[in-house]
Design a protein around this motif. Structure first.
Motif, PDB file in Angstrom:
ATOM      1  N   GLU A 221      -1.160   8.534  66.061  1.00  0.00           N
ATOM      2  CA  GLU A 221       0.153   7.961  65.808  1.00  0.00           C
ATOM      3  C   GLU A 221       1.103   8.268  66.968  1.00  0.00           C
ATOM      4  O   GLU A 221       1.935   7.444  67.357  1.00  0.00           O
ATOM      5  N   VAL A 222       0.980   9.484  67.541  1.00  0.00           N
ATOM      6  CA  VAL A 222       1.803   9.830  68.701  1.00  0.00           C
ATOM      7  C   VAL A 222       1.489   8.877  69.861  1.00  0.00           C
ATOM      8  O   VAL A 222       2.381   8.381  70.538  1.00  0.00           O
ATOM      9  N   GLY A 223       0.197   8.603  70.052  1.00  0.00           N
ATOM     10  CA  GLY A 223      -0.223   7.658  71.088  1.00  0.00           C
ATOM     11  C   GLY A 223       0.408   6.291  70.861  1.00  0.00           C
ATOM     12  O   GLY A 223       0.954   5.677  71.784  1.00  0.00           O
ATOM     13  N   ARG A 224       0.383   5.826  69.604  1.00  0.00           N
ATOM     14  CA  ARG A 224       0.966   4.514  69.284  1.00  0.00           C
ATOM     15  C   ARG A 224       2.475   4.528  69.504  1.00  0.00           C
ATOM     16  O   ARG A 224       3.061   3.554  69.959  1.00  0.00           O
ATOM     17  N   MET A 225       3.089   5.658  69.179  1.00  0.00           N
ATOM     18  CA  MET A 225       4.539   5.767  69.386  1.00  0.00           C
ATOM     19  C   MET A 225       4.862   5.618  70.877  1.00  0.00           C
ATOM     20  O   MET A 225       5.773   4.873  71.254  1.00  0.00           O
ATOM     21  N   PHE A 226       4.092   6.307  71.746  1.00  0.00           N
ATOM     22  CA  PHE A 226       4.357   6.184  73.184  1.00  0.00           C
ATOM     23  C   PHE A 226       4.131   4.749  73.665  1.00  0.00           C
ATOM     24  O   PHE A 226       4.881   4.262  74.508  1.00  0.00           O
ATOM     25  N   SER A 227       3.130   4.067  73.114  1.00  0.00           N
ATOM     26  CA  SER A 227       2.928   2.654  73.487  1.00  0.00           C
ATOM     27  C   SER A 227       4.134   1.817  73.096  1.00  0.00           C
ATOM     28  O   SER A 227       4.583   0.964  73.860  1.00  0.00           O
ATOM     29  N   ARG A 228       4.639   2.036  71.878  1.00  0.00           N
ATOM     30  CA  ARG A 228       5.789   1.243  71.427  1.00  0.00           C
ATOM     31  C   ARG A 228       6.996   1.476  72.341  1.00  0.00           C
ATOM     32  O   ARG A 228       7.709   0.541  72.699  1.00  0.00           O
ATOM     33  N   ILE A 229       7.205   2.747  72.729  1.00  0.00           N
ATOM     34  CA  ILE A 229       8.350   3.069  73.576  1.00  0.00           C
ATOM     35  C   ILE A 229       8.192   2.425  74.958  1.00  0.00           C
ATOM     36  O   ILE A 229       9.136   1.850  75.506  1.00  0.00           O
ATOM     37  N   THR A 230       6.973   2.489  75.505  1.00  0.00           N
ATOM     38  CA  THR A 230       6.730   1.892  76.814  1.00  0.00           C
ATOM     39  C   THR A 230       6.899   0.370  76.769  1.00  0.00           C
ATOM     40  O   THR A 230       7.474  -0.234  77.680  1.00  0.00           O
ATOM     41  N   GLU A 231       6.420  -0.218  75.672  1.00  0.00           N
ATOM     42  CA  GLU A 231       6.549  -1.667  75.502  1.00  0.00           C
ATOM     43  C   GLU A 231       8.021  -2.100  75.449  1.00  0.00           C
ATOM     44  O   GLU A 231       8.421  -3.082  76.069  1.00  0.00           O
ATOM     45  N   ALA A 232       8.802  -1.335  74.677  1.00  0.00           N
ATOM     46  CA  ALA A 232      10.221  -1.655  74.548  1.00  0.00           C
ATOM     47  C   ALA A 232      10.904  -1.526  75.914  1.00  0.00           C
ATOM     48  O   ALA A 232      11.763  -2.345  76.277  1.00  0.00           O
ATOM     49  N   HIS A 233      10.492  -0.532  76.686  1.00  0.00           N
ATOM     50  CA  HIS A 233      11.030  -0.339  78.030  1.00  0.00           C
ATOM     51  C   HIS A 233      10.729  -1.563  78.906  1.00  0.00           C
ATOM     52  O   HIS A 233      11.599  -2.090  79.601  1.00  0.00           O
ATOM     53  N   THR A 234       9.479  -2.036  78.851  1.00  0.00           N
ATOM     54  CA  THR A 234       9.074  -3.194  79.649  1.00  0.00           C
ATOM     55  C   THR A 234       9.921  -4.423  79.288  1.00  0.00           C
ATOM     56  O   THR A 234      10.392  -5.148  80.165  1.00  0.00           O
ATOM     57  N   LYS A 235      10.116  -4.615  77.995  1.00  0.00           N
ATOM     58  CA  LYS A 235      10.930  -5.755  77.546  1.00  0.00           C
ATOM     59  C   LYS A 235      12.370  -5.649  78.036  1.00  0.00           C
ATOM     60  O   LYS A 235      12.986  -6.626  78.446  1.00  0.00           O
ATOM     61  N   ARG A 236      12.918  -4.429  77.988  1.00  0.00           N
ATOM     62  CA  ARG A 236      14.300  -4.243  78.426  1.00  0.00           C
ATOM     63  C   ARG A 236      14.435  -4.516  79.916  1.00  0.00           C
ATOM     64  O   ARG A 236      15.410  -5.099  80.363  1.00  0.00           O
TER      65      ARG A 236
END
Lengths: 244, 244
Positions: A221-236
Motif C-alpha cells: 500500500e505504501v508503494g501504491r501511495m508513492f505511485s499516486r503521489i508521483t502521478e499527481a505530480h506529473t499531472k500538475r
C-alpha cells in the motif's frame, strides 16, 4: 486544489480511523507516531514560512511581495495550530519538531531557488507533494488528529498564484519551460531522498506507515501511495506546461 | 511598552484632531499627507515582516525562531490593515508605498545585522523610534486615521523579548555591551539620515509636520519632537544596559 479532499480509494473509517484521540492514544506506539507526524508537519510549516518570506524578497513587484508575505503568514498560523495541539496532548513542541529539522533544512539548503520563478515552482511542487502525502496519511488517523491535519492543509491560495505566474512566464519565453522542468525534477528527487532519511530514522512513524499499527498501511500500500503521489505530480507539471 | 499611549504633552483635540476623516479629508493637502503617512507606515510594516523573518533564520533555538516568526506575522497583519485602509479611502496601496521603498530598503541595506543579537537590537531600536514618531504624529491626525495608526503600533511583544535576550547576553559577556552600543548608535544615525531624505522628498507630509496645515507642527515643535524621540532612545538604551 488538484487533490480532492478524499482520495477515491479512502475506505470508510474502521479501526483507528473510527476512533477519537482519547481512545486511539491509549496505544503508546500510535501516540508516538502522531507526535512524530505533528512535529514533522509543524516544522514543515515553520520552514515554509521562512521559505516564503525569503521568496518575497525576490518578488518583482510590491503586490507580489505582499501576496507572498500573506501566504507566509498563513503558514505561520498553521504552525501555531500544530504547536498548540502538540502542547494539548502533552508533547513538548520543540522536542517533537527537532527530529525533522535536519531533513527539512537539508532539503531547503539543497534546493535554494536562484530566482523568483524557481521559488514559485518550488513552493508549488513542495506544498502539493506534502499535501498529497498528509492527505493519504490523514485517512488512517483518529478523527481528532485527522480534522487538524486536513485543516492545516487547506489551500493558502499559493497554488493558483504560482500556476498563473509560471504559465505567464513560459508563454512569454518558451526556454523558461525547459529550465523549470529540470528544476522540478531535481526538487522531486531531493524530496524523495530526504523522506527516505526521515522514514529510516523514525521507528514509530514508519511502523504506522508500513502496517505495524492496526489499520496502518502495508508495504504494498505504501508503494501504491508513492505511485499516486508521483502521478499527481506529473499531472500538475503538465498543467503548468512543464514536462515532468 | 516604554512609551505611554499618549505623550503627556498631547493637547486635547482641536482643529483636525477633533474632526473625523470625512470632514478632514475635504482638504486635498491633508488628504495627500495622510496617504503618504499610511503608505510609509504600510511599507514599514512589510519591510519589518521581511526583516523579522530574515532574523528568524539567525535564531539560536527553535523556540526563538517561532517567537520571531510570530512577530513577523503580526507585522504582516498590520500591513493588511493599512493597505485595506488605503484602498478604502480610494488610494492605490502600491502607489502610496512606492515613494518610501528606497529610503526603507536603503536603511535595511545599510544596517544588515551580522548576528542574532544585532538583529534583536535593530528590531527593538527601529520599532521603538518608529512608534515614538507615529504616536507624536497621531495626536495631530483626524480621529479615524488616529485610531488606525495607534492600533497598528500596538506592541507585538517584540520589545520585552528583545530586552530580555540582550540583557542576558550582556550579563554573560560584558564586551557584548560595547559592541551593541556602537551598533545602536549606527542605527540611530542611519535612521535619521533616511528620515531626512523622506522629509525632503515628500511635500505634503513635510508640510503637515512643519505646520503648513492647520494644527500641524511648527518648526520649533518638530525640533522638540526630535529631542523627545532621541531622549526616549537614550533611556531605552540605558535600560538595555547600553550607553547610547
Amino acid at each position: 486544489m488538484e487533490t480532492p479532499d478524499n482520495t477515491p480509494e479512502a475506505p470508510s473509517p474502521t479501526g483507528i480511523a473510527a476512533q477519537d484521540w482519547a481512545t486511539a492514544s491509549a496505544d503508546p506506539q500510535y501516540r508516538a507516531a502522531v507526535v512524530d507526524l505533528l512535529g514533522a508537519l509543524a516544522y514543515g510549516e515553520l520552514a515554509a514560512f521562512e521559505r516564503l518570506a525569503e521568496d518575497a524578497k525576490l518578488a518583482p513587484t510590491l503586490g507580489d511581495k505582499a501576496e507572498l508575505a500573506k501566504m507566509a503568514s498563513a503558514e505561520f498560523h498553521h504552525f501555531e495550530q500544530l504547536r498548540d495541539r502538540l502542547s494539548a496532548i502533552g508533547a513538548e513542541p520543540v522536542e517533537a519538531m527537532d527530529p525533522f529539522v535536519a531533513a527539512l533544512d537539508g532539503f531547503h539548503k539543497q534546493t535554494a531557488p536562484s530566482d523568483w520563478l524557481e521559488g514559485l515552482v518550488k513552493a508549488y511542487v513542495g506544498d502539493s507533494i506534502a499535501s498529497d502525502f498528509y492527505r493519504e496519511v490523514a485517512a488512517r488517523l483518529d478523527s481528532d488528529t485527522r480534522s487538524l491535519v486536513l485543516a492545516v492543509l487547506d489551500d493558502t491560495g499559493h497554488a493558483s498564484f504560482a500556476v498563473e505566474k509560471v504559465r505567464a512566464a513560459i508563454d512569454a519565453d518558451h526556454r523558461v519551460g525547459g529550465r523549470l522542468a529540470l528544476w522540478a525534477r531535481r526538487l522531486m528527487g531531493e524530496a524523495l531522498s530526504q523522506s527516505q532519511r526521515v522514514v529510516a530514522d523514525r521507528d514509530a512513524l514508519s511502523t504506522m506507515l508500513v502496517g505495524g499499527v492496526a489499520d496502518g498501511f502495508d508495504l504494498a500500500e505504501v508503494g501504491r501511495m508513492f505511485s499516486r503521489i508521483t502521478e499527481a505530480h506529473t499531472k500538475r507539471m503538465a498543467a503548468l506546461g512543464l514536462a515532468a
